[in-house]
Design a protein around this motif. Structure first.
Motif: not given
Length: 216
Positions: A49-52, A195-196, A37-40, A58-60
């Protein structure tokens, strides 16, 4: 003439070896997703944002480890210019001073030089990241109940590295042609903690004006 970023952010400049995620694990897959996502070229606000369907801890965890690597690398490039003589106090300008406290050597807040503070900080974070009771890597092992509080403390202290680097070593960033890279790292970090709600707004005050300028 600005140096190539690969030269500026050389691996041997880091304080510590990079922490990596084990291939085949859920966290490794999340890490790859975050990096893709960063490279896109996506907006950094949406990248954090937390992926669905994903677990927030885990994300943190993935981002805390990644930010540790990145900020460790940024400071590593400045470390030769950040000495006991040039930076006798860990500070962010004349208004902000950061004292070190831990559960071992410094039970009470201690006034330290910036390089000493940084070394203790990186040691402390590395110890937590490698602690299976705090950052479990085995499938099915839950995160501790205070995991997000621990991450808040880690990220709060990592933010202080940005404060010191921007306020005391910005000329070095400019001289190395690394301003855009460091700014991107900062914006990614800032959008994530916002965000969090992971860092108290009062901690962000030293860089408030700069943040308002570059994090539109």
């Amino acid at each position: 003439m600005a140096l190539c970023l690969k030269q500026v952010f050389a691996k041997d400049k880091t304080f510590r070896p990079r922490k990596r995620f084990e291939p085949g694990t859920q966290r490794f897959e999340l890490y790859k997703k975050a990096q893709a996502s960063l490279k896109s070229g996506l907006d950094l606000r949406s990248v954090v944002r937390l992926p669905p369907g994903e677990n927030i801890d885990d994300w943190i965890a993935v981002h805390v480890v990644d930010f540790f690597n990145r900020i460790n690398l940024i400071y590593g490039t400045m470390s030769e210019r950040c000495s006991e003589t040039s930076c006798p106090v860990m500070a962010g300008g004349p208004r902000y001073e950061y004292r070190w406290q831990d559960e071992r050597q410094y039970r009470r807040p201690a006034k330290l030089s910036a390089p000493r503070y940084m070394a203790l900080l990186m040691d402390w974070i590395e110890g937590l990241i490698n602690d299976e009771d705090v950052f479990p890597t085995r499938v099915g092992v839950p995160f501790p109940k205070n995991f997000q509080q621990v991450c808040t403390k880690i990220l709060t202290r990592l933010f202080r590295v940005f404060v010191h680097v921007y306020i005391h070593h910005f000329d070095s960033i400019l001289n190395m042609g690394a301003e855009a890279h460091v700014n991107t790292c900062y914006k990614h970090f800032y959008y994530f903690i916002q965000e969090f709600s992971l860092v108290d707004q009062r901690e962000l005050e030293p860089l408030r004006e700069m943040t308002e300028r570059i994090c539109h």
